[in-house]
Design a protein around this motif. Structure first.
Motif, PDB file in Angstrom:
ATOM      1  N   ASP A 121       0.998  -1.153  -0.006  1.00 48.86           N
ATOM      2  CA  ASP A 121       0.035   0.070  -0.033  1.00 48.86           C
ATOM      3  C   ASP A 121       0.886   1.259  -0.031  1.00 48.86           C
ATOM      4  O   ASP A 121       0.656   2.352  -0.727  1.00 48.86           O
ATOM      5  CB  ASP A 121      -0.825  -0.073   1.225  1.00 48.86           C
ATOM      6  N   ARG A 122       1.919   1.118   0.769  1.00 53.20           N
ATOM      7  CA  ARG A 122       2.773   2.184   0.792  1.00 53.20           C
ATOM      8  C   ARG A 122       3.749   2.608  -0.480  1.00 53.20           C
ATOM      9  O   ARG A 122       4.237   3.490  -0.931  1.00 53.20           O
ATOM     10  CB  ARG A 122       3.781   1.829   2.042  1.00 53.20           C
ATOM     11  N   ILE A 178       7.985   9.618   1.333  1.00 52.00           N
ATOM     12  CA  ILE A 178       7.645   8.467   2.148  1.00 52.00           C
ATOM     13  C   ILE A 178       8.248   8.313   3.285  1.00 52.00           C
ATOM     14  O   ILE A 178       7.552   7.783   4.092  1.00 52.00           O
ATOM     15  CB  ILE A 178       8.156   7.294   1.123  1.00 52.00           C
ATOM     16  N   LYS A 181       5.971   9.947   5.542  1.00 46.80           N
ATOM     17  CA  LYS A 181       4.616   8.901   5.882  1.00 46.80           C
ATOM     18  C   LYS A 181       5.033   7.844   7.023  1.00 46.80           C
ATOM     19  O   LYS A 181       4.174   7.576   7.491  1.00 46.80           O
ATOM     20  CB  LYS A 181       4.013   8.590   4.478  1.00 46.80           C
ATOM     21  N   ILE A 182       6.103   7.494   6.516  1.00 41.64           N
ATOM     22  CA  ILE A 182       6.749   6.289   7.522  1.00 41.64           C
ATOM     23  C   ILE A 182       6.523   6.751   8.835  1.00 41.64           C
ATOM     24  O   ILE A 182       6.075   6.253  10.046  1.00 41.64           O
ATOM     25  CB  ILE A 182       8.035   5.658   6.979  1.00 41.64           C
ATOM     26  N   ASP A 185       3.535   7.093  10.509  1.00 41.31           N
ATOM     27  CA  ASP A 185       2.742   5.761  10.937  1.00 41.31           C
ATOM     28  C   ASP A 185       3.172   5.559  12.250  1.00 41.31           C
ATOM     29  O   ASP A 185       2.844   4.419  12.612  1.00 41.31           O
ATOM     30  CB  ASP A 185       3.029   4.784   9.834  1.00 41.31           C
TER      31      ASP A 185
END
Length: 236
Positions: A121-122, A178, A181-182, A185
């Motif tokens: 998904d990532r 990314i 985004k990581i 999370d």
């Protein structure tokens, strides 16, 4: 207590002292950037933190536990993952096989499959190319694979070494998006990056290294406006 505490760390290569008694902290949920010129000691610090090379002196504490002498492979199930410089994918294995190797410490197959879907998904391109040999991917795609492989171990702290090295500007922007985004999370990030401008733009705090010493540290946005940093690392 910080998630990662490095205290008075000294590292040698033979008689050459590469790291000269540095100390720094990484708090849970942060992105911490280490910046500096080639040879400043950034990669050596990461290799020492993740148990790949030994320290001569000092202590490294992770989540309250002294990990100074713990070997790298034993740190993975403790929640530390390393994305190495140069990506280091297994060229003759498929994308899927590379990803599954990232989960070698996990025994629950259902959990591993669930994590695989999160990684896909990532990184949608990895799903599209799951049966393709890793060595045939572009540089940017290999970097995504290296990051996805690290995420397969379900880390709480991810250490990244020069993730933008050798990539086109489009891929550089994508990789940094990314990373954010990581981190969003819930994964803490310790980042070594030659592209100081991009690193400081996403980091909470940063440390500047020169010949094995930390010479500056603080809020990343403030360092970006520091004349010394601008002159040394941010000039066009």
């Amino acid at each position: 207590m910080a998630m990662l505490e490095v205290r008075d760390l000294e590292v040698y290569y033979g008689v050459i002292q590469a790291i000269k008694g540095i100390s720094f902290d990484v708090n849970q949920g942060e992105i911490i950037a280490l910046i500096g010129a080639n040879g400043a000691g950034k990669t050596t610090i990461l290799h020492t933190v993740t148990g790949l090379i030994p320290s001569k002196a000092g202590h490294i504490t992770y989540e309250g536990r002294d990990i100074t002498k713990i070997q790298g492979h034993k740190l993975v199930p403790m929640g530390i993952a390393h994305v190495p410089e140069g990506r280091r994918v297994f060229a003759q294995l498929s994308v899927l096989q590379n990803l599954k190797l990232g989960a070698f410490t996990r025994n629950d197959k259902a959990e591993m499959e669930a994590t695989l879907e999160i990684v896909y998904d990532r990184f949608p391109r990895l799903k599209e190319r799951k049966n393709q040999l890793a060595g045939t991917l572009s540089g940017g795609e290999q970097q995504m694979l290296a990051m996805g492989r690290a995420l397969m171990s379900h880390p709480r702290l991810i250490v990244m070494d020069e993730p933008s090295m050798g990539l086109s500007p489009i891929y550089v922007n994508e990789i940094f998006d990314i990373i954010q985004k990581i981190n969003g999370d819930g994964v803490t990030v310790l980042l070594v990056e030659q592209n100081a401008k991009k690193a400081l733009s996403i980091a909470n705090r940063a440390y500047v290294l020169e010949t094995g010493n930390i010479v500056l540290g603080g809020d990343a946005k403030e360092l970006m406006n520091d004349d010394r940093v601008k002159k040394a690392y941010l000039s066009e």
